[in-house]
Design an enzyme around this catalytic site. Structure first.
Site, short mmCIF file in Angstrom:
data_model
loop_
_atom_site.label_atom_id
_atom_site.label_comp_id
_atom_site.label_asym_id
_atom_site.label_seq_id
_atom_site.Cartn_x
_atom_site.Cartn_y
_atom_site.Cartn_z
N LYS A 258 63.57 121.75 -22.30
CA LYS A 258 62.27 121.92 -22.95
C LYS A 258 61.44 120.68 -22.66
CE LYS A 258 60.01 122.92 -27.29
NZ LYS A 258 58.82 122.30 -26.71
N GLU A 306 54.65 123.99 -17.36
CA GLU A 306 54.33 122.82 -18.16
C GLU A 306 53.74 121.74 -17.26
OE1 GLU A 306 55.65 123.17 -21.42
OE2 GLU A 306 54.84 121.32 -22.27
N LYS A 428 63.61 127.86 -29.15
CA LYS A 428 63.65 126.45 -28.74
C LYS A 428 64.74 125.76 -29.56
CE LYS A 428 59.45 125.45 -31.40
NZ LYS A 428 58.05 125.07 -31.29
#
Lengths: 560, 340
Positions: A258, A306, A428
Site C-alpha cells: 500500500k 499511485e 487495506k
C-alpha cells in the site's frame, strides 16, 4: 391525540401560512434548508430523503450547481476571510477583536457573519433569488475590483436571511464541506432520473463546467456528448478489522504494497492525456514527467495507480512530493528534487472499452502487458507480494516501513472494479502507526461539532528540562474525553494568546502517526504525517513522556 | 473602605449585612436569586428568597429555614437595605438590590429581558455597581422574538405529526419546560412530561400558578398513546433508554446554545430552537446601560469579552470568577430521578 385535534392543528398550520411544502421556497432558501438538513441529520436515510426532496423541487440550474458543489467543484474564492471580517465589523459597527472572539467560539467564519448581521424585519419568506444567481455573480466577481466585491457582498448579506447568508458565505469563501458522500448524492439522483447509479457517478465525474451544462444534458438517458477526459469513480477499500486468516484461501487473494502518495488515474483518449487525482482534480499540468505517456500509451486506456516521489528505483518519503504539490508552477528544480513516478495498480479501460467488470486477474494480466511495453522507468507495476500463508504475509508486512509503504492491500483475484468504498473484495491492511507519548501544552477551540470546546491541541516532548512542541492533533478522543479535556483547559489555562490558551503541562497523550520527516518549520526539527491522538495516558505523568532525542531516533530510522 | 459586596471563595458576600448571595459553600445567611441548582445550594443555615422561589427550594433542597419576600419589599439586615426585583429568568427569579450608606449594588443572578409571561417582567434597577451574568455575552447571541420561536416549534411538531413521529422537546424542568408547555398547549391537549417536569409542575400548580394540564410518562402507559403527540423532557433524559418508548420520534432541543450549528450537531438534535432564559447580547448591553451603574462586574459566561467591550464603551467593567454554571454550559440541574 384525537382526530379533531389533528385537524385543528392542520388548519392552524395552514392559516398561519407555514411554508411546509418546498416549491414555495426561494432557490437560496431551499438550498439553505438542504444544507441545514444534511448538517443536522445523523442518519443516511434522512440525508438521502433531503437530497431527493431537493432534487425534486429545485430549479434545474440550481440542481446542476449543487451537483457540482457536492462533487468538489467549488467556485474559486474571490475574497479572503480578512476582507469578510473587516466588512462585517464595519457594517455592524463592532470592534474587530470582538468579531474574532465570536469567530473562535462559533468555529466558522461564515456562520459567525450569518449570526452577526441582523436580519431584515421585512425579508420575504418565499421570494429571493435562486442559488445559480449568486454563484454566477461569484464568477463575475473574479474580475471585479475590491469595491465592486464589497458592494455586492454587503447587498447580498442584507437581502438574505441568516440561514441563507450562511450558505452564501460558505460558497463565497469556498469552504463548503457537506456531510454527503458522492455516492449518496448519486443514489439520490438515481431516484429521480432513469439512470443506473454507476452511470450517474461516471457522468458527474470529470471535466464539466456547471456554468455551461444543463441538468438534462448532464443526466440525460442518452449520452449525447462524450467527454474524453472523464475518469472512472475510484474503487476504495476499508481497513480490515478482523483477522486476515478469516479471508479464506490465500490463493484467492492478491497482495500488494500500500503506497502513500496521490491516488490517480491516467487517461489517454482521443490522443490526449489526462491525469486525475482522487479528489477529482485534473492535475495533468503538475506532472510534466508523465507527458511522455501521450506518445507511448495506446489510445483508449485508463490506468489506476499511485503517484509517488520516485528516484532510481526507490520510493521516497511522501514528504518529498508535498513540497511541489501546492505550487502553481512546477520548476525544474522541483522536478529534480522531487521527481514523481507512477505505480500502476489496475487497468479500467483498454482499447476504448470499459473493462471494470473483468476479474482483477484478467485486468492485471492486461496491465502487465501494457506497462512492460511502455519501457518507461518512472511507470512501474505496483509489485505483487507473493505469499503462501497468512502467517507468511503477516511477517512480510513488517517490512513495509523500510520501503516507505504503509502496509498491504488485499484484493480478491476474482473481484470486479467497483465504485466507491466497498467491503468484501478489497481491504487495506496497514502497519501499526508509530507512537510517542507527549504532553499537551496549548489548546484552541474547535470548529463544527466542536465549536466552543477546546479540542485542538498542541503537544510537546521533553528537551532536557524544557518542553519542545512538535505536533498538533485534532482527533482521536471520544466526545466524553474531549469534554473532560475541555474542562481541564478551562480550569488550567495559564495565558491567553488570541484564541490559543497555554495550558499547565499535565495531560499525557499517546500520539500516533504514519511517518516522520525532517522539517525546519517546526521547533523540534520534525514533521509528522497524519498525527492523531491514539489514547489518553491517564496512567502517565508528564515526567514520563518521550524526549526530542526519541523523535530524532525515529527520524533516523524512518525519515528517509 | 470595604466594598458593599466582596468576592470570596464561598461566594458574593456583603460584610456589612453579613449575608451571602447564591453562595457555593454552606454559610449562615444566604439570599437566593433563583432555584436553579448552581445558584441555590444545600447546607445553608438560613435562606431568603422570593415567595415563588420558596416552594422550589423546598422541593429541591428539602426542609431548611426559609424566609420569603415579594418584589420591591425592602428588608433590613443589620444596617443594609435589601430588596428583590424581578429578573425574568424563571419563576421567582430575582435580582438582589443591596444598599448600604447610600451606595447601591445590584446582583443580577440570571436574567432575561424579554417577558415570558410566567417569570415576571424584568426591571432594570438603578445602581452604582452592577454585577451581571454574561452567559450569552457575545454578539452572535441575538434571540428571535419568542413568538417566532414558538411558532417554529409548533411548525416542527406539525411536520413530525405528518411523518407519524412523536415530538420530544428537551427543556430544563424549571423554567424552559413551562414556557414550552404554554407554547405547545395552543395546538394540542395531550402533552406528556418526564417525572422531573411533572414534579416541578405539581409544585408550581399547588403554589397557585396556572399551567396547562400535562400527563406524566409512566411505565404503565401503552406506547401507542405517545404517537404523534408531544413529550417534554429534561436534558438529563436525552439519549437515555427512557426515550425508547416514544419511537418513532424526533428530538428538538430548546436552548440558547442552539443558536450555533456546531453545538446543535454535537447534541445530535433533530432540531434546535434557540429559546433562552438568559439575556442575549443586546439585552445585556441595554440592561447595563439602564442600571446607570458606574462600575460593572461581569460573572459567569463570556466575562472577558463582555467586560472588555464595556470598557471600550466607556463603562468601567471587571471580570469576576464565580462558580455559577460551568463556564459556558447551561445550569446543570440536580441529578433528577428518572422515576424508574
Amino acid at each position: 391525540m384525537s382526530n379533531t385535534n389533528q385537524n385543528e392543528l392542520k388548519t392552524l398550520a395552514e392559516t398561519r401560512n407555514h411554508t411546509i411544502t418546498a416549491p414555495t421556497l426561494g432557490g437560496m432558501q431551499l438550498f439553505a434548508q438542504l444544507v441545514q438538513q444534511l448538517g443536522m441529520s445523523t442518519k443516511t436515510n434522512d440525508k438521502l430523503d433531503a437530497l431527493v426532496n431537493y432534487f425534486t423541487h429545485a430549479d434545474p440550474k440550481d440542481k446542476v450547481w449543487v451537483i457540482a458543489l457536492f462533487s468538489g467543484r467549488r467556485p474559486r474564492r474571490t475574497v479572503n476571510s480578512t476582507q469578510l471580517q473587516t466588512w462585517c465589523a464595519e457594517l455592524i459597527n463592532l470592534p474587530l477583536w470582538l468579531l474574532e472572539e465570536s469567530y473562535h467560539t462559533v468555529g466558522d467564519l461564515s456562520e459567525t457573519i450569518a449570526l452577526l448581521v441582523p436580519e431584515r424585519a421585512d425579508t420575504p419568506a418565499t421570494a429571493g433569488k435562486p442559488l445559480h444567481y449568486y454563484v454566477e455573480q461569484f464568477l463575475q466577481l473574479e474580475k471585479a475590483d475590491e469595491q465592486e466585491k464589497k458592494t455586492f457582498i454587503l447587498q447580498s448579506w442584507d437581502e438574505l436571511t441568516s440561514k441563507e447568508r450562511f450558505v452564501f458565505n460558505k460558497l463565497l469563501s469556498s469552504t463548503f464541506r457537506v456531510g454527503v458522500s458522492q455516492g449518496l448524492m448519486v443514489n439520490a439522483l438515481a431516484k429521480i432520473v432513469q439512470l443506473e447509479p454507476s452511470v450517474i457517478a461516471h457522468r458527474i465525474s470529470g471535466n464539466w463546467d456547471p456554468a455551461t451544462t444543463n441538468f438534462e444534458e448532464l443526466l440525460s438517458e442518452q449520452d449525447i456528448s462524450f467527454d474524453y477526459s472523464k475518469p472512472y469513480p475510484f474503487y476504495l477499500a476499508y481497513a480490515i478489522e478482523e483477522e486476515v486468516s478469516n479471508l479464506g484461501e490465500p490463493a484467492e487473494w492478491q497482495a500488494e504494497w500500500k503506497w502513500d502518495g496521490i491516488r490517480g488515474q491516467i487517461i489517454k483518449r482521443d490522443n490526449q492525456l489526462f491525469v486525475w487525482s482522487r479528489g477529482e482534480d485534473l492535475i495533468t499540468g503538475k506532472f510534466p514527467e508523465f507527458s511522455a505517456l501521450q506518445a507511448k500509451l495506446p489510445d483508449g486506456v485508463v490506468i489506476d495507480g499511485e503517484i509517488l516521489p520516485y528516484r532510481d528505483g526507490q520510493v521516497l518519503n511522501f514528504n518529498v512530493l508535498q513540497t511541489r504539490i501546492g505550487r502553481k508552477n512546477v520548476t525544474k528544480k522541483n522536478l529534480q528534487e522531487a521527481p514523481a513516478g507512477l505505480f500502476a495498480y489496475d487497468l479500467l479501460e483498454l482499447g476504448g472499452q470499459d473493462i471494470r467488470h473483468l476479474s482483477l486477474s484478467e485486468r492485471r494480466t492486461a496491465l502487465e502487458i501494457l506497462i512492460n511495453d511502455l519501457q518507461l522507468p518512472f511507470i512501474q507495476l505496483s509489485p505483487i507480494v507473493d505469499f503462501n500463508s497468512w502467517d507468511q504475509l503477516t511477517q512480510l508486512r513488517e517490512q513495509a516501513r523500510n520501503i516507505n509503504s504503509e502496509g498491504l492491500m488485499l484484493k480478491r483475484k476474482s473481484s470486479a472494479y467497483l465504485v466507491g468504498r466497498k467491503r468484501g473484495d478489497w481491504w487495506k491492511w496497514k502497519i501499526d502507526p508509530l507512537t510517542i507519548d507527549a504532553v499537551m501544552v496549548y489548546a484552541q477551540k474547535g470548529a463544527g461539532r466542536r465549536s466552543n470546546l477546546y479540542t485542538d491541541y498542541t503537544f510537546a516532548v521533553k528537551d532536557g528540562d524544557k518542553l519542545v512542541t512538535f505536533t498538533k492533533a485534532y482527533s482521536g478522543l471520544t466526545d466524553k474525553e474531549f469534554a473532560q479535556v475541555d474542562a481541564f483547559v478551562k480550569r488550567n489555562s495559564i495565558e491567553k494568546f488570541g484564541p490559543v490558551r497555554t495550558v499547565k503541562p499535565e495531560l499525557v497523550f499517546e500520539i500516533a502517526f504514519e511517518g516522520i520527516a525532517a522539517s525546519n518549520r517546526h521547533k523540534s526539527g520534525v514533521a509528522l504525517r497524519f498525527p492523531r491522538i491514539s489514547r489518553w495516558r491517564t496512567d502517565k505523568k508528564p515526567e514520563e513522556i518521550n524526549t526530542v532525542e526519541d523523535l530524532k531516533k525515529m527520524l533516523e530510522l524512518y525519515g528517509k | 473602605m470595604a466594598q458593599v459586596i466582596e468576592f470570596t471563595d464561598k461566594g458574593l458576600y456583603c460584610p456589612a449585612g453579613q449575608f451571602y448571595i447564591d453562595p457555593w459553600k454552606p454559610v449562615d445567611k444566604a439570599i437566593i436569586t433563583h432555584a436553579h441548582s448552581d445558584h441555590a445550594r444545600p447546607g445553608n443555615q438560613y435562606y431568603l428568597c422570593h415567595h415563588d422561589t420558596k416552594p422550589m427550594l423546598q422541593l429541591r433542597l428539602g426542609d431548611h429555614h426559609y424566609q420569603s419576600i415579594g418584589w420591591n419589599e425592602p428588608i433590613y439586615m443589620n444596617e443594609v437595605k435589601v430588596s428583590l426585583h424581578p429578573a425574568g429568568h424563571i419563576i421567582g427569579s430575582s435580582q438582589v438590590r443591596v444598599e448600604y450608606k447610600g451606595e447601591v449594588w445590584v446582583v443580577s443572578g440570571d436574567y432575561k429581558t424579554e417577558d415570558d409571561g410566567i417569570s415576571g417582567a424584568f426591571e432594570p434597577v438603578r445602581c452604582n455597581t452592577f454585577i451581571t451574568e454574561s452567559t450569552f455575552g457575545l454578539p452572535i447571541y441575538n434571540w428571535k422574538p419568542q413568538e417566532t420561536i414558538y411558532s417554529d416549534i409548533r411548525h416542527w411538531v406539525h411536520s413530525n405529526q405528518l411523518a407519524g413521529k412523536t415530538s420530544v422537546l428537551i427543556a430544563y424542568s424549571l423554567g424552559k419546560a413551562q414556557r414550552v408547555l404554554n407554547a405547545v398547549a395552543e395546538v394540542t391537549g395531550n402533552i406528556f412530561v418526564h417525572g422531573a417536569i411533572w414534579n416541578t409542575h405539581q409544585v408550581l400548580t399547588q403554589a397557585g400558578h396556572v399551567l396547562p394540564a400535562v400527563i406524566r410518562v409512566t411505565p404503565e402507559l401503552p406506547k401507542e398513546v405517545f404517537k404523534g403527540n408531544i413529550v417534554i423532557a429534561p436534558p438529563s433524559a436525552d439519549g437515555t433508554p427512557w426515550m425508547k418508548r416514544f419511537a418513532p420520534y424526533s428530538v428538538g432541543i430548546c436552548s440558547g446554545w442552539m443558536q450555533v450549528r456546531g453545538h446543535q450537531r454535537r447534541r445530535n438534535a433533530d432540531a434546535g430552537f434557540a429559546l433562552s432564559d438568559h439575556a442575549d447580547w443586546k439585552g445585556l448591553l441595554e440592561t447595563v446601560k439602564a442600571t446607570g451603574a458606574e462600575k460593572v462586574f461581569v460573572t459567569h459566561g463570556f466575562q472577558s469579552a463582555f467586560s472588555r467591550y464595556l470598557n471600550e464603551q466607556g463603562i468601567a467593567a471587571g471580570e469576576v470568577k464565580t462558580e455559577f454554571g460551568a463556564e459556558e454550559e447551561e445550569a446543570v440541574e440536580n441529578p433528577e430521578k428518572t422515576d424508574e
